[in-house]
Scaffold this motif. Structure first.
Motif, PDB file in Angstrom:
ATOM      1  N   UNK A  39       0.803  -1.235   0.000  1.00 23.45           N
ATOM      2  CA  UNK A  39       0.000   0.000   0.000  1.00 23.45           C
ATOM      3  C   UNK A  39       0.832   1.279   0.000  1.00 23.45           C
ATOM      4  N   UNK A  40       1.967   1.283   0.691  1.00 22.61           N
ATOM      5  CA  UNK A  40       2.825   2.481   0.701  1.00 22.61           C
ATOM      6  C   UNK A  40       3.386   2.772  -0.686  1.00 22.61           C
ATOM      7  N   UNK A  41       3.807   1.719  -1.364  1.00 26.54           N
ATOM      8  CA  UNK A  41       4.364   1.892  -2.709  1.00 26.54           C
ATOM      9  C   UNK A  41       3.282   2.317  -3.696  1.00 26.54           C
ATOM     10  N   UNK A  42       2.105   1.723  -3.580  1.00 27.38           N
ATOM     11  CA  UNK A  42       0.997   2.108  -4.463  1.00 27.38           C
ATOM     12  C   UNK A  42       0.677   3.588  -4.264  1.00 27.38           C
ATOM     13  N   UNK A  43       0.613   4.022  -3.010  1.00 27.09           N
ATOM     14  CA  UNK A  43       0.351   5.429  -2.705  1.00 27.09           C
ATOM     15  C   UNK A  43       1.439   6.319  -3.293  1.00 27.09           C
ATOM     16  N   UNK A  44       2.696   5.893  -3.181  1.00 30.03           N
ATOM     17  CA  UNK A  44       3.810   6.668  -3.721  1.00 30.03           C
ATOM     18  C   UNK A  44       3.680   6.818  -5.238  1.00 30.03           C
ATOM     19  N   UNK A  45       3.310   5.748  -5.930  1.00 28.49           N
ATOM     20  CA  UNK A  45       3.157   5.801  -7.386  1.00 28.49           C
ATOM     21  C   UNK A  45       2.001   6.733  -7.752  1.00 28.49           C
ATOM     22  N   UNK A  46       0.855   6.575  -7.102  1.00 29.72           N
ATOM     23  CA  UNK A  46      -0.306   7.428  -7.405  1.00 29.72           C
ATOM     24  C   UNK A  46       0.027   8.894  -7.122  1.00 29.72           C
ATOM     25  N   UNK A  47       0.657   9.174  -5.996  1.00 28.97           N
ATOM     26  CA  UNK A  47       1.020  10.559  -5.666  1.00 28.97           C
ATOM     27  C   UNK A  47       1.964  11.154  -6.700  1.00 28.97           C
ATOM     28  N   UNK A  48       2.941  10.367  -7.149  1.00 33.25           N
ATOM     29  CA  UNK A  48       3.882  10.865  -8.143  1.00 33.25           C
ATOM     30  C   UNK A  48       3.171  11.154  -9.459  1.00 33.25           C
ATOM     31  N   UNK A  49       2.300  10.252  -9.898  1.00 32.81           N
ATOM     32  CA  UNK A  49       1.572  10.467 -11.151  1.00 32.81           C
ATOM     33  C   UNK A  49       0.623  11.656 -11.045  1.00 32.81           C
ATOM     34  N   UNK A  63       1.023  14.264  -9.014  1.00 37.19           N
ATOM     35  CA  UNK A  63       1.874  15.452  -8.966  1.00 37.19           C
ATOM     36  C   UNK A  63       2.263  15.890 -10.371  1.00 37.19           C
ATOM     37  N   UNK A  64       2.677  14.936 -11.201  1.00 39.85           N
ATOM     38  CA  UNK A  64       3.056  15.267 -12.570  1.00 39.85           C
ATOM     39  C   UNK A  64       1.861  15.748 -13.380  1.00 39.85           C
ATOM     40  N   UNK A  65       0.715  15.099 -13.232  1.00 36.10           N
ATOM     41  CA  UNK A  65      -0.477  15.500 -13.983  1.00 36.10           C
ATOM     42  C   UNK A  65      -0.889  16.919 -13.621  1.00 36.10           C
ATOM     43  N   UNK A  66      -0.849  17.233 -12.346  1.00 32.09           N
ATOM     44  CA  UNK A  66      -1.232  18.583 -11.894  1.00 32.09           C
ATOM     45  C   UNK A  66      -0.222  19.610 -12.396  1.00 32.09           C
ATOM     46  N   UNK A  67       1.068  19.277 -12.313  1.00 36.31           N
ATOM     47  CA  UNK A  67       2.118  20.206 -12.716  1.00 36.31           C
ATOM     48  C   UNK A  67       2.025  20.572 -14.198  1.00 36.31           C
ATOM     49  N   UNK A  68       1.655  19.606 -15.031  1.00 36.42           N
ATOM     50  CA  UNK A  68       1.636  19.841 -16.472  1.00 36.42           C
ATOM     51  C   UNK A  68       0.260  20.240 -17.000  1.00 36.42           C
ATOM     52  N   UNK A  69      -0.753  20.309 -16.140  1.00 37.49           N
ATOM     53  CA  UNK A  69      -2.093  20.670 -16.590  1.00 37.49           C
ATOM     54  C   UNK A  69      -2.348  22.159 -16.421  1.00 37.49           C
ATOM     55  N   UNK A 103      11.360  10.534 -11.432  1.00 36.05           N
ATOM     56  CA  UNK A 103      10.038  10.213 -10.889  1.00 36.05           C
ATOM     57  C   UNK A 103       9.335   9.071 -11.598  1.00 36.05           C
ATOM     58  N   UNK A 104       9.266   9.126 -12.922  1.00 37.54           N
ATOM     59  CA  UNK A 104       8.576   8.060 -13.653  1.00 37.54           C
ATOM     60  C   UNK A 104       9.373   6.768 -13.643  1.00 37.54           C
ATOM     61  N   UNK A 105      10.706   6.870 -13.643  1.00 34.38           N
ATOM     62  CA  UNK A 105      11.540   5.669 -13.547  1.00 34.38           C
ATOM     63  C   UNK A 105      11.332   4.983 -12.196  1.00 34.38           C
ATOM     64  N   UNK A 106      11.210   5.775 -11.141  1.00 34.94           N
ATOM     65  CA  UNK A 106      10.941   5.213  -9.815  1.00 34.94           C
ATOM     66  C   UNK A 106       9.566   4.547  -9.802  1.00 34.94           C
ATOM     67  N   UNK A 107       8.571   5.208 -10.384  1.00 34.99           N
ATOM     68  CA  UNK A 107       7.224   4.613 -10.468  1.00 34.99           C
ATOM     69  C   UNK A 107       7.288   3.265 -11.178  1.00 34.99           C
ATOM     70  N   UNK A 108       8.001   3.220 -12.302  1.00 34.88           N
ATOM     71  CA  UNK A 108       8.122   1.970 -13.061  1.00 34.88           C
ATOM     72  C   UNK A 108       8.768   0.892 -12.199  1.00 34.88           C
ATOM     73  N   UNK A 109       9.849   1.243 -11.521  1.00 35.15           N
ATOM     74  CA  UNK A 109      10.531   0.276 -10.674  1.00 35.15           C
ATOM     75  C   UNK A 109       9.643  -0.250  -9.558  1.00 35.15           C
ATOM     76  N   UNK A 110       8.887   0.649  -8.925  1.00 34.47           N
ATOM     77  CA  UNK A 110       7.991   0.231  -7.840  1.00 34.47           C
ATOM     78  C   UNK A 110       6.890  -0.686  -8.353  1.00 34.47           C
TER      79      UNK A 110
END
Length: 120
Positions: free
Chosen positions: A5-15, A17-23, A79-86
């Motif tokens: 669950x911690x890793x899933x939360x980390x991936x969702x938060x990162x995605x 964050x990026x979506x908000x930053x680029x929108x 960030x996305x590389x970390x998401x992929x790894x997780x």
């Protein structure tokens, strides 16, 4: 591998964050979860500038960054590389679809953990 669950939360938060930053302001960022018999798919959709096709193959590579005009980016492209790894460490897969000018959808799928009978 089992979903953490911690890793899933980390991936969702990162995605997110990026979506908000680029929108652009006033656009929608949405998260949806789709449950299947053996998998769960999480999608983060944005209405940002999108990602050109030539970048999609490398978007999850370490240190790879896509410069977006008018968007101040920070970080070194991990960030996305970390998401992929997780996601892959949990036995899942991550993907992106995007259209320039219409936005992007980052999604990842994980195997569902069987639940014990009667545990809801």
């Amino acid at each position: 591998a089992q979903a953490d669950p911690r890793r899933v939360t980390q991936v969702v938060n990162n995605l997110l964050d990026k979506a908000i930053k680029f929108s652009p302001p006033g656009t929608t960022v949405a998260v949806d979860v789709e449950e299947h018999t053996h998998t769960v798919i999480v999608r983060v959709r944005d209405e940002g500038p999108g990602i050109a096709p030539e970048h999609l193959q490398r978007i999850f590579n370490r240190f790879y960054r896509v410069a977006q005009q008018g968007v101040r980016t920070s970080g070194v492209g991990l960030g996305l590389a970390i998401c992929k790894g997780l996601v892959e460490a949990m036995g899942g897969q991550i993907a992106v679809t995007s259209q320039v000018g219409q936005g992007s959808v980052f999604s990842f799928s994980l195997l569902r953990t069987p639940t014990a009978s009667g545990s809801g």
